[in-house]
Structure formats: C-alpha cells, structure tokens
Enzyme design. Sequence first.
Site, mmCIF file in Angstrom:
data_model
loop_
_atom_site.group_PDB
_atom_site.id
_atom_site.type_symbol
_atom_site.label_atom_id
_atom_site.label_comp_id
_atom_site.label_asym_id
_atom_site.label_seq_id
_atom_site.Cartn_x
_atom_site.Cartn_y
_atom_site.Cartn_z
ATOM 1 N N ASN A 1 26.825 37.277 33.334
ATOM 2 C CA ASN A 1 27.569 36.853 32.501
ATOM 3 C C ASN A 1 26.781 37.377 31.268
ATOM 4 O OD1 ASN A 1 30.490 36.851 32.023
ATOM 5 N ND2 ASN A 1 29.911 35.214 30.515
ATOM 6 N N GLN B 1 39.755 39.978 39.052
ATOM 7 C CA GLN B 1 41.089 39.430 38.058
ATOM 8 C C GLN B 1 41.573 40.686 37.561
ATOM 9 O OE1 GLN B 1 39.469 35.654 36.204
ATOM 10 N NE2 GLN B 1 38.084 36.189 35.949
ATOM 11 N N CYS C 1 64.021 51.645 40.010
ATOM 12 C CA CYS C 1 63.232 51.387 40.273
ATOM 13 C C CYS C 1 63.428 52.760 41.940
ATOM 14 C CB CYS C 1 63.950 49.945 40.854
ATOM 15 S SG CYS C 1 62.967 49.752 42.378
ATOM 16 N N HIS D 1 45.037 39.338 40.299
ATOM 17 C CA HIS D 1 46.090 39.329 38.790
ATOM 18 C C HIS D 1 46.588 40.190 38.566
ATOM 19 C CE1 HIS D 1 43.440 36.513 36.867
ATOM 20 N NE2 HIS D 1 44.197 35.738 37.368
ATOM 21 N N THR E 1 33.089 37.167 33.690
ATOM 22 C CA THR E 1 34.053 35.947 33.876
ATOM 23 C C THR E 1 34.311 35.033 32.768
ATOM 24 O OG1 THR E 1 36.207 34.929 34.557
ATOM 25 C CG2 THR E 1 33.889 34.980 35.805
ATOM 26 N N SER E 2 34.819 34.538 32.038
ATOM 27 C CA SER E 2 34.713 33.267 31.102
ATOM 28 C C SER E 2 34.890 31.596 31.262
ATOM 29 C CB SER E 2 35.651 33.189 29.665
ATOM 30 O OG SER E 2 37.002 33.769 30.231
ATOM 31 N N CYS F 1 59.211 45.594 40.422
ATOM 32 C CA CYS F 1 61.014 45.666 40.795
ATOM 33 C C CYS F 1 61.490 43.920 40.668
ATOM 34 C CB CYS F 1 61.337 46.421 41.343
ATOM 35 S SG CYS F 1 63.726 46.399 41.161
HETATM 36 N N1 APR Z 1 28.836 41.917 30.857
HETATM 37 C C1 APR Z 1 28.678 41.057 31.160
HETATM 38 N N2 APR Z 1 29.592 40.442 30.915
HETATM 39 C C2 APR Z 1 30.300 40.684 29.404
HETATM 40 C C3 APR Z 1 30.066 41.709 29.112
HETATM 41 C C4 APR Z 1 28.796 42.355 29.676
HETATM 42 N N3 APR Z 1 28.839 43.416 29.160
HETATM 43 N N4 APR Z 1 31.051 41.755 28.155
HETATM 44 C C5 APR Z 1 31.628 40.567 27.653
HETATM 45 N N5 APR Z 1 30.801 40.340 28.941
HETATM 46 C C6 APR Z 1 31.323 38.368 29.714
HETATM 47 C C7 APR Z 1 31.808 37.181 28.027
HETATM 48 O O1 APR Z 1 30.783 36.433 28.216
HETATM 49 C C8 APR Z 1 32.659 36.489 28.479
HETATM 50 O O2 APR Z 1 32.331 35.284 29.342
HETATM 51 O O3 APR Z 1 33.244 38.443 29.860
HETATM 52 C C9 APR Z 1 33.478 37.470 29.283
HETATM 53 C C10 APR Z 1 34.991 37.443 29.951
HETATM 54 O O4 APR Z 1 35.817 36.940 29.493
HETATM 55 P P1 APR Z 1 37.824 36.650 28.997
HETATM 56 O O5 APR Z 1 38.181 38.249 27.898
HETATM 57 O O6 APR Z 1 38.246 35.580 29.187
HETATM 58 O O7 APR Z 1 38.233 38.029 30.239
HETATM 59 P P2 APR Z 1 38.142 37.228 32.330
HETATM 60 O O8 APR Z 1 37.122 35.962 32.277
HETATM 61 O O9 APR Z 1 38.663 38.361 32.987
HETATM 62 O O10 APR Z 1 40.216 36.398 31.860
HETATM 63 C C11 APR Z 1 40.223 35.802 32.584
HETATM 64 O O11 APR Z 1 42.409 36.015 32.010
HETATM 65 O O12 APR Z 1 43.627 36.678 30.128
HETATM 66 C C12 APR Z 1 43.760 36.012 31.030
HETATM 67 O O13 APR Z 1 44.634 37.320 33.431
HETATM 68 C C13 APR Z 1 43.614 37.610 32.127
HETATM 69 O O14 APR Z 1 42.345 37.856 33.860
HETATM 70 C C14 APR Z 1 42.051 37.547 33.059
HETATM 71 C C15 APR Z 1 41.848 35.957 33.073
#
Ligand code: APR
Length: 233
Positions: free
Chosen positions: A199, A89, A134, A107, A174-175, A115
């Site tokens: 995570n 992502q 472009c 993403h 990822t969250s 463009c």
């Molecule tokens: N190691 C492992 N996990 C981590 C670390 C680390 N050092 N630091 C933070 N995290 C975890 C956090 O606990 C959280 O669950 O990474 C996650 C980051 O979550 P988000 O900030 O929501 O990022 P993401 O899941 O990639 O967002 C998804 O949302 O804003 C849009 O397009 C954007 O691609 C992005 C999408």
Amino acid sequence: MLVKVVVLTGAGISAESGLATFRDADGLWQGHHVDNVATPEAFHRDPATVHRFYDDRRRELRAVAPNAAHLALARLEQVLGDELLVVTQNVDDLHERAGSRRVVHMHGELLSALCDSCQGRFAWDDDLGDGPACPGCGNDTLRPDVVWFGEMPYDLDLIERALVRSDLFVAIGTSGAVYPAAGFVRMATRAGAKTLELNLDSSETSHLFDDARQGPAGKLVPEWVADVQALSR
Ligand code: APR
C-alpha cells in the site's frame, strides 16, 4: 511449489491508471457525499444525481488503461493458475483488461446494469441516466450494478471458502476502512495463511499483517510477483 493465494485489491491499485481513489486527498468522497450517491436511499430519493455520478465514472473508465500492477497480477495467474484468486473491491474492469480471468468483483461492476424490477444483470457500457428500458422486462428501472453502503457484497461464500484454504493473503491498495473486506486479513490469519500488505501509506489494518510494505502498487506488485515467480521455478 504452488501456494494458494488470495489477492484483495482496492482503489489504490487503479490510482496509477488515473482513476481516483475514495478516501485520499483528491478522492471521490471529497467531492461527493456517500449519502448522496452510494446508498439505495439516495437512488430512490434522487436517481438523476446517482446516475450522473456513475455515468461519469463509466465514461472515464474508457479513457484509462491497466497499469504495471494489474499486468503483474495477470502474469502471476499464468504461473499459479487456479491457485490464485483476485478479489477486487473495484468496479473498474482493469484486471480483466490486463488479462486476469479469475477475478471476483465483490462490490459490483461499472460495466454492468442491474434491474430493480426483474433483478436481471446486463453487460452495460453506456449511460443509464436516460432511463433505458431493461433488456429483460422492459421497465426503465435499471440501476448501476454496484454494491452500495447497506447492501450485501457479492460472492462472500466463494471468497470465504478461498480465504480459509489460502496459504497467502495479499492486500493491495486498500485503506482497510470498509467491511467485510477489511476483515479478510483476520480470516486468513485464523486459517494459518501468511499475510502481506502492499500500500502507498499505512492503512487502518497494517498492524494485522505479517509484512506490510509501503510504496506505489506499480512498483511493489511487479517486484512481489517476480519473487513469487522465482520461488515457483
Ligand atoms: N499504490 C498503492 N496504494 C495506493 C496508491 C498507489 N499508487 N494510491 C493510493 N493508495 C492507497 C491509499 O493509501 C489508500 O490506503 O489505496 C488506498 C485507497 O483507499 P480507499 O480510497 O479507501 O479505497 P478502498 O480501500 O478501495 O475503498 C473500499 O470503500 O468507498 C467504498 O465501495 C467503495 O470499494 C470501495 C471501498
């Protein structure tokens, strides 16, 4: 024994390289409102603010390097070859700089410009805020090649094909707050795959995984890759 593995990564895998995540306490969405920098409407309403946001992130990217988690996934590709697919992502290029080749940026990418006139996509590592022409059609309608809220992510067919034939699905950093990526664990589970989450904290989808381990990616990913390598010998 080779298994088909799909790895989904999010902003957390790049946190230890010094790039902000989105939703953590010091995340990008704390300092910027999504509606001002990450929607097509925002770009048409106020392109200068949107360009400034992505130009800053593109410049920041030059100053950071892949971390142990990116490097471990590149090692895993050496072992699994075509049986591994990394779906990210993230719009940074840290997977590729670590040596991964089989990477899908669902993403988009910071180092690419799109463009709005001719739909051409061009490798780009400079600012876009000055309205450069472009390379394809000459219009000054280049935008960051990033998928904004309300837009369709890239390569969903390819990703879904890989998920339904996977034996193992792993989500890293990822969250689980954003779909369709947050729905991949259910798709993999329905296809009979084992699922693992690595995570820092529990996510919105931790309960959907067979195994969910918490800790920094820079520690958990190399440990997990070493286990897979040991199994593959
Ligand atoms: N190691 C492992 N996990 C981590 C670390 C680390 N050092 N630091 C933070 N995290 C975890 C956090 O606990 C959280 O669950 O990474 C996650 C980051 O979550 P988000 O900030 O929501 O990022 P993401 O899941 O990639 O967002 C998804 O949302 O804003 C849009 O397009 C954007 O691609 C992005 C999408």
